[in-house]
Structure formats: C-alpha cells, structure tokens
Design a protein around this motif. Structure first.
Motif, PDB file in Angstrom:
ATOM      1  N   LYS A 131     -11.429  17.122 -21.871  1.00 44.84           N
ATOM      2  CA  LYS A 131     -11.720  17.935 -20.686  1.00 44.84           C
ATOM      3  C   LYS A 131     -11.961  19.385 -21.074  1.00 44.84           C
ATOM      4  O   LYS A 131     -12.895  20.018 -20.597  1.00 44.84           O
ATOM      5  CB  LYS A 131     -10.574  17.844 -19.681  1.00 44.84           C
ATOM      6  CG  LYS A 131     -10.510  16.517 -18.959  1.00 44.84           C
ATOM      7  CD  LYS A 131      -9.325  16.458 -18.023  1.00 44.84           C
ATOM      8  CE  LYS A 131      -9.191  15.075 -17.409  1.00 44.84           C
ATOM      9  NZ  LYS A 131      -7.963  14.932 -16.621  1.00 44.84           N
ATOM     10  N   ILE A 132     -11.110  19.917 -21.939  1.00 50.24           N
ATOM     11  CA  ILE A 132     -11.231  21.315 -22.369  1.00 50.24           C
ATOM     12  C   ILE A 132     -12.566  21.544 -23.082  1.00 50.24           C
ATOM     13  O   ILE A 132     -13.233  22.553 -22.862  1.00 50.24           O
ATOM     14  CB  ILE A 132     -10.059  21.714 -23.287  1.00 50.24           C
ATOM     15  CG1 ILE A 132      -8.761  21.773 -22.482  1.00 50.24           C
ATOM     16  CG2 ILE A 132     -10.335  23.038 -23.989  1.00 50.24           C
ATOM     17  CD1 ILE A 132      -7.514  21.913 -23.331  1.00 50.24           C
ATOM     18  N   MET A 133     -12.953  20.575 -23.927  1.00 46.93           N
ATOM     19  CA  MET A 133     -14.156  20.742 -24.737  1.00 46.93           C
ATOM     20  C   MET A 133     -15.400  20.133 -24.085  1.00 46.93           C
ATOM     21  O   MET A 133     -16.464  20.097 -24.720  1.00 46.93           O
ATOM     22  CB  MET A 133     -13.908  20.162 -26.132  1.00 46.93           C
ATOM     23  CG  MET A 133     -12.799  20.921 -26.862  1.00 46.93           C
ATOM     24  SD  MET A 133     -12.561  20.413 -28.543  1.00 46.93           S
ATOM     25  CE  MET A 133     -14.010  21.106 -29.323  1.00 46.93           C
ATOM     26  N   ASN A 134     -15.235  19.650 -22.851  1.00 46.92           N
ATOM     27  CA  ASN A 134     -16.358  19.111 -22.077  1.00 46.92           C
ATOM     28  C   ASN A 134     -17.071  17.986 -22.825  1.00 46.92           C
ATOM     29  O   ASN A 134     -18.272  18.058 -23.086  1.00 46.92           O
ATOM     30  CB  ASN A 134     -17.332  20.226 -21.704  1.00 46.92           C
ATOM     31  CG  ASN A 134     -18.260  19.803 -20.584  1.00 46.92           C
ATOM     32  OD1 ASN A 134     -17.927  18.936 -19.785  1.00 46.92           O
ATOM     33  ND2 ASN A 134     -19.429  20.409 -20.543  1.00 46.92           N
ATOM     34  N   MET A 135     -16.313  16.948 -23.187  1.00 47.38           N
ATOM     35  CA  MET A 135     -16.865  15.775 -23.857  1.00 47.38           C
ATOM     36  C   MET A 135     -16.088  14.544 -23.421  1.00 47.38           C
ATOM     37  O   MET A 135     -15.061  14.675 -22.761  1.00 47.38           O
ATOM     38  CB  MET A 135     -16.811  15.939 -25.384  1.00 47.38           C
ATOM     39  CG  MET A 135     -15.407  16.079 -25.969  1.00 47.38           C
ATOM     40  SD  MET A 135     -15.324  16.168 -27.771  1.00 47.38           S
ATOM     41  CE  MET A 135     -16.088  17.715 -28.136  1.00 47.38           C
ATOM     42  N   THR A 136     -16.578  13.381 -23.788  1.00 47.36           N
ATOM     43  CA  THR A 136     -15.859  12.155 -23.444  1.00 47.36           C
ATOM     44  C   THR A 136     -14.642  12.009 -24.356  1.00 47.36           C
ATOM     45  O   THR A 136     -14.585  12.618 -25.431  1.00 47.36           O
ATOM     46  CB  THR A 136     -16.749  10.910 -23.603  1.00 47.36           C
ATOM     47  OG1 THR A 136     -17.053  10.746 -24.996  1.00 47.36           O
ATOM     48  CG2 THR A 136     -18.013  11.019 -22.780  1.00 47.36           C
TER      49      THR A 136
END
Length: 161
Positions: A131-136
């Motif tokens: 979530k923090i790094m905007n990835m799955t």
C-alpha cells in the motif's frame, strides 16, 4: 563492517545457514518464505553485529531471532490466527542511534533501500508495504526478494574487497 565483523558474519553464515533454513521451513512450511525468513534474520544480524559478537551465546541469539521471524511470518500467513504471538517474542528494538539504512551496503537503489527498511526495520507486513509503495502484494514480495538478494551480493562484494 570491519574485517572482524565480516569474518564473524561469514563464519556464522557458513556454519548455520542450512540449519536455519530447515528450522524456518518447519515453521512456515514454504521454501521461498523460509529463505526470506533466513535472509531477514541475517540482515538483523548485520544491524546488530557488534552486540551479537559480544553476546555470550551468539548462536542462541541468532536462532531466537530466526524463530521469532518465522513465527511472525506464519502468523501473517494465517488469516485466522487463534493465538496472538506473545510480545516477549518480538525482536528487541535497536539500542543505538544509527538508522537502519546506515547498515545497508552502498549500491542499493532508493526503492531497494525503502522496501528493506519498511520490512526489516519498521517490521511491516507485505500488504502494508504494498500500500505504501503503491504496488500489489505479490509485486512487493518480488521486489523485497530481489532487494534482499542484491543486498547479499553487495555485502559479499564488500567482504571481498
């Protein structure tokens, strides 16, 4: 790391890696995750190498951290964990003022540093890091695995220079 620290780390790694992997595998029941748990444990060792060298039972300390890491990972895998992990099993916080990133080798990308820091220093789960790094979450696991391998390669090169 100093020559003495590198020698200590190398000795521990060579003697105990296989045994540590076997212990982690029995706990997490997944070969890839067991490898991650062992790698995490060795990265914790790097961050606390001075204290571990002076510890009266460094191998016992190392296996306690391994067990804690493996149990934390198993708990994270289990959606319906009935018994929460006791707080006294958590790894003690670093007692020095050096930031975690100061223990990472030069040559890691900013993303590699961030994901290693979030996972190892901040003790965040993959879903939180994703979530923090905007990835799955799967992409996060893969990025972490790659960062861990790259870190190990850089540390090995550093040791040989």
């Amino acid at each position: 790391m100093t020559g003495n620290q590198i020698e200590f780390f190398d000795d521990i790694y060579r003697k105990y890696y296989k045994m540590m992997y076997d212990v982690a595998l029995r706990i997490v029941k997944n070969p890839e995750i067991a490898e991650d748990v062992v790698a995490d444990t060795f990265l914790v060792l790097i961050t606390k190498i001075n204290a571990v060298i002076e510890h009266e039972q460094p191998v016992k300390w190392l296996f306690r951290v391994l067990k804690n890491n493996a149990l934390n990972e198993r708990r994270a895998q289990s959606a319906h964990s009935a018994v929460p992990l006791d707080e006294h099993l958590a790894v003690a916080a670093a007692d020095n003022l050096t930031p975690f990133s100061g223990y990472l080798p030069n040559g890691l990308s900013e993303i590699e540093q961030k994901i290693l820091t979030l996972r190892l220093s901040e003790d965040l789960e993959y879903v939180e890091i994703a979530k923090i790094m905007n990835m799955t979450e799967n992409a996060c696991r893969m990025q972490y695995s790659r960062a861990r391998r790259r870190c190990a390669e850089l540390l090995e090169r550093q040791k040989n220079t």
